[in-house]
Write an enzyme that holds these catalytic residues in place. Sequence first.
Site, PDB file in Angstrom:
ATOM      1  N   TYR A   1       0.859  -1.275   0.135  1.00 19.62           N
ATOM      2  CA  TYR A   1       0.118   0.090   0.008  1.00 19.62           C
ATOM      3  C   TYR A   1       0.703   1.264   0.152  1.00 19.62           C
ATOM      4  O   TYR A   1       1.074   2.116   1.033  1.00 19.62           O
ATOM      5  CB  TYR A   1      -1.124  -0.229   1.361  1.00 19.62           C
ATOM      6  CG  TYR A   1      -1.666  -1.289   1.474  1.00 19.62           C
ATOM      7  CD1 TYR A   1      -2.861  -1.623   0.495  1.00 19.62           C
ATOM      8  CD2 TYR A   1      -1.486  -2.076   2.383  1.00 19.62           C
ATOM      9  CE1 TYR A   1      -3.622  -2.674   1.054  1.00 19.62           C
ATOM     10  CE2 TYR A   1      -2.127  -3.102   2.816  1.00 19.62           C
ATOM     11  CZ  TYR A   1      -3.112  -3.534   1.896  1.00 19.62           C
ATOM     12  OH  TYR A   1      -4.068  -4.737   2.087  1.00 19.62           O
TER      13      TYR A   1
ATOM     14  N   GLU B   1      -0.015  -6.621   9.347  1.00 21.03           N
ATOM     15  CA  GLU B   1      -1.217  -6.180   8.919  1.00 21.03           C
ATOM     16  C   GLU B   1      -2.458  -6.933   9.725  1.00 21.03           C
ATOM     17  O   GLU B   1      -3.363  -6.432  10.260  1.00 21.03           O
ATOM     18  CB  GLU B   1      -1.496  -6.147   7.376  1.00 21.03           C
ATOM     19  CG  GLU B   1      -2.786  -5.743   6.856  1.00 21.03           C
ATOM     20  CD  GLU B   1      -2.886  -5.878   5.292  1.00 21.03           C
ATOM     21  OE1 GLU B   1      -2.018  -6.933   4.813  1.00 21.03           O
ATOM     22  OE2 GLU B   1      -3.671  -5.313   4.868  1.00 21.03           O
TER      23      GLU B   1
ATOM     24  N   GLN C   1     -13.866   5.966   3.473  1.00 20.16           N
ATOM     25  CA  GLN C   1     -13.713   4.825   4.352  1.00 20.16           C
ATOM     26  C   GLN C   1     -14.373   5.397   5.765  1.00 20.16           C
ATOM     27  O   GLN C   1     -14.524   6.325   5.648  1.00 20.16           O
ATOM     28  CB  GLN C   1     -11.962   4.952   4.396  1.00 20.16           C
ATOM     29  CG  GLN C   1     -11.482   3.595   3.579  1.00 20.16           C
ATOM     30  CD  GLN C   1     -10.135   3.003   3.933  1.00 20.16           C
ATOM     31  OE1 GLN C   1      -9.341   4.138   4.332  1.00 20.16           O
ATOM     32  NE2 GLN C   1      -9.890   1.855   3.507  1.00 20.16           N
TER      33      GLN C   1
ATOM     34  N   TYR D   1       0.565   0.206  -7.452  1.00 14.50           N
ATOM     35  CA  TYR D   1      -0.951  -0.043  -6.755  1.00 14.50           C
ATOM     36  C   TYR D   1      -1.942  -0.172  -7.803  1.00 14.50           C
ATOM     37  O   TYR D   1      -2.168   0.703  -8.669  1.00 14.50           O
ATOM     38  CB  TYR D   1      -1.158   0.814  -5.581  1.00 14.50           C
ATOM     39  CG  TYR D   1      -2.600   0.376  -5.116  1.00 14.50           C
ATOM     40  CD1 TYR D   1      -2.664  -0.526  -3.941  1.00 14.50           C
ATOM     41  CD2 TYR D   1      -3.861   0.993  -5.289  1.00 14.50           C
ATOM     42  CE1 TYR D   1      -3.630  -0.997  -3.303  1.00 14.50           C
ATOM     43  CE2 TYR D   1      -4.851   0.734  -4.985  1.00 14.50           C
ATOM     44  CZ  TYR D   1      -5.052  -0.426  -3.823  1.00 14.50           C
ATOM     45  OH  TYR D   1      -6.060  -0.780  -3.213  1.00 14.50           O
TER      46      TYR D   1
ATOM     47  N   TRP E   1      -8.661   5.992   6.493  1.00 12.29           N
ATOM     48  CA  TRP E   1      -8.588   5.703   7.837  1.00 12.29           C
ATOM     49  C   TRP E   1      -7.281   5.403   8.554  1.00 12.29           C
ATOM     50  O   TRP E   1      -6.962   5.438   9.736  1.00 12.29           O
ATOM     51  CB  TRP E   1      -9.774   4.517   8.286  1.00 12.29           C
ATOM     52  CG  TRP E   1      -9.774   3.324   8.208  1.00 12.29           C
ATOM     53  CD1 TRP E   1      -9.221   2.502   6.895  1.00 12.29           C
ATOM     54  CD2 TRP E   1     -10.330   2.156   8.902  1.00 12.29           C
ATOM     55  NE1 TRP E   1      -9.448   1.329   6.797  1.00 12.29           N
ATOM     56  CE2 TRP E   1     -10.348   1.022   8.138  1.00 12.29           C
ATOM     57  CE3 TRP E   1     -11.215   2.197   9.887  1.00 12.29           C
ATOM     58  CZ2 TRP E   1     -10.826  -0.161   8.573  1.00 12.29           C
ATOM     59  CZ3 TRP E   1     -11.838   1.130  10.373  1.00 12.29           C
ATOM     60  CH2 TRP E   1     -11.372  -0.157   9.814  1.00 12.29           C
ATOM     61  N   ASP E   2      -6.542   4.765   7.763  1.00 13.49           N
ATOM     62  CA  ASP E   2      -4.992   4.460   7.917  1.00 13.49           C
ATOM     63  C   ASP E   2      -4.527   5.820   8.422  1.00 13.49           C
ATOM     64  O   ASP E   2      -3.705   5.906   9.555  1.00 13.49           O
ATOM     65  CB  ASP E   2      -3.875   3.665   6.895  1.00 13.49           C
ATOM     66  CG  ASP E   2      -4.615   2.501   6.481  1.00 13.49           C
ATOM     67  OD1 ASP E   2      -5.933   2.708   5.824  1.00 13.49           O
ATOM     68  OD2 ASP E   2      -3.854   1.769   6.493  1.00 13.49           O
TER      69      ASP E   2
ATOM     70  N   ASP F   1     -12.881  -5.155   3.733  1.00 10.19           N
ATOM     71  CA  ASP F   1     -12.998  -5.208   2.028  1.00 10.19           C
ATOM     72  C   ASP F   1     -13.782  -6.584   1.716  1.00 10.19           C
ATOM     73  O   ASP F   1     -14.725  -6.631   1.086  1.00 10.19           O
ATOM     74  CB  ASP F   1     -11.535  -5.354   1.238  1.00 10.19           C
ATOM     75  CG  ASP F   1     -10.734  -4.145   1.623  1.00 10.19           C
ATOM     76  OD1 ASP F   1     -10.985  -3.513   2.536  1.00 10.19           O
ATOM     77  OD2 ASP F   1      -9.865  -4.050   0.829  1.00 10.19           O
TER      78      ASP F   1
HETATM   79  C1  GLC Z   1      -6.688  -2.797   2.929  1.00  5.52           C
HETATM   80  C2  GLC Z   1      -7.662  -2.734   4.114  1.00  5.52           C
HETATM   81  C3  GLC Z   1      -8.231  -1.432   4.522  1.00  5.52           C
HETATM   82  C4  GLC Z   1      -6.940  -0.404   4.611  1.00  5.52           C
HETATM   83  C5  GLC Z   1      -6.001  -0.678   3.406  1.00  5.52           C
HETATM   84  C6  GLC Z   1      -4.554  -0.080   3.755  1.00  5.52           C
HETATM   85  O1  GLC Z   1      -7.429  -2.690   1.791  1.00  5.52           O
HETATM   86  O2  GLC Z   1      -8.792  -3.558   3.790  1.00  5.52           O
HETATM   87  O3  GLC Z   1      -9.127  -1.524   5.566  1.00  5.52           O
HETATM   88  O4  GLC Z   1      -7.489   0.696   4.911  1.00  5.52           O
HETATM   89  O5  GLC Z   1      -5.679  -1.959   3.125  1.00  5.52           O
HETATM   90  O6  GLC Z   1      -4.171  -0.339   4.932  1.00  5.52           O
END
Ligand code: GLC
Length: 445
Positions: A35, A418, A114, A87, A41-42, A181
């Site tokens: 990612y 994670e 999110q 990505y 939200w992260d 997800d």
């Molecule tokens: C995945 C998770 C999501 C999160 C993202 C980045 O898609 O399901 O909740 O925000 O990864 O960590």
Amino acid sequence: MAAPGFTPTQLAARAAYLLRGNDLGTMTSAAPRLYPHMWSWDAAFVSVGLAPLSVERAVVELDTLLSAQWSNGMIPHIVFASGVDGYFPGPARWQVNELAAHAPVGVHTSGITQPPVHAIAVQRILDHARRRGRTTRQVAGEFLDRRWPDLVRWHRWLAHARDQNHTGRITLYHGWESGMDNSPRWDAAYAKVIPGAVPPYIREDTSIVTDSSQRPSNIEYDRYLWLLEEMKLARYDDLALNSAMSFAVEDVFVSAIFAVACDVLATIGEDHSRPHADVRDLRAWADRFRSGVVATTDARSGAARDRDVRSGEWIKTDTMAMFAPLLCGGLPRDTERALLRLFEGPRFCGHPDFKYAVPPSTSPISRDFRPREYWRGPVWPVVTWLFSWAFARRGWSERSAMLREEGLRQASDGSFAEYYEPFTGEPLGSMQQSWTAASVLDWLG
Ligand code: GLC
């Protein structure tokens, strides 16, 4: 901490080092390889972790996110780091700048949203700033002055655009918007999504996490990408999406987060003399969404349910969603007790074979449970953190401390994974995940 592994001091140092390593300058990537951009939200949780290290840097994180806010108020789920590839789906697939009237200028984002946990981060920033010197307090104060209207706009957008029927529940048009997800919560709703002509694509995630049993399947991915095509046809228009999308669910967990976030923001507003009208609206939304959450619950167990808007059916799953009311409150006392017992009992955190007493994403006794597969079973440390935060806020300090302790025992392996396999504690998915490090930093702060 009894577990072998790193001591709290070592762990905190490693977590801080990790966040520094994932720092791209004005944003922290959610994880180094899987990612490589900013997730909404992260970013909020990352700010929670940055606040004890540097209030200034935590503020920068939220500023970056809010600079990508859409003009209708939506905070997009991804803000793409400029010049970074790797990505999928990236900006070329979302095409928001060409299609969406509300997309921001000069920055690439996705076209969905999110969970609204950001008020929690703002609260943590202000709390840490209060204990610092004048300059830092000023940085936090100016941040609030600058961003208060944006934060209220964000909440207003959720209350209006995502609750068009005034149910007190947030509607999502993509499972990714839930942050969970591929949770079994969405299986039935996804089963009714018939992918049309999905333009060809190559997944990037499975070349990074090469054990495919840890990631969503290809069929799942086809549906995910078809929903993007539906959104593009609707030009990401809030009203059009309401009828155009073949996937629409009321997410009870996001609704509970929203209710509590509205209360958190309202309290910040009161403490910092923000406009009365804003505080009044925030309190009203908190009440409306708390009631919306409670209205989904089973009278005896207190367990909450999502709702499939397209079929009109309730979605009853043995997942995290059941515990939504524990975040926002509103249940009668006895029912709340029953729900807490369920949370702590053998069907969830207290399963006798679990390595640590932390909440799995799906109950180990559910038919849908897959111990290694993403949101279908594994433990996500950031969710443990969210419950421990919420429990502390609700005055359940012992319960909160217990989750913290168990969460730290799990994290003492130092992988900052994670997610984790609940029975063996094996770290899964991406390693060096920013929000896992952030959770640890807050716990140890
Ligand atoms: C995945 C998770 C999501 C999160 C993202 C980045 O898609 O399901 O909740 O925000 O990864 O960590």
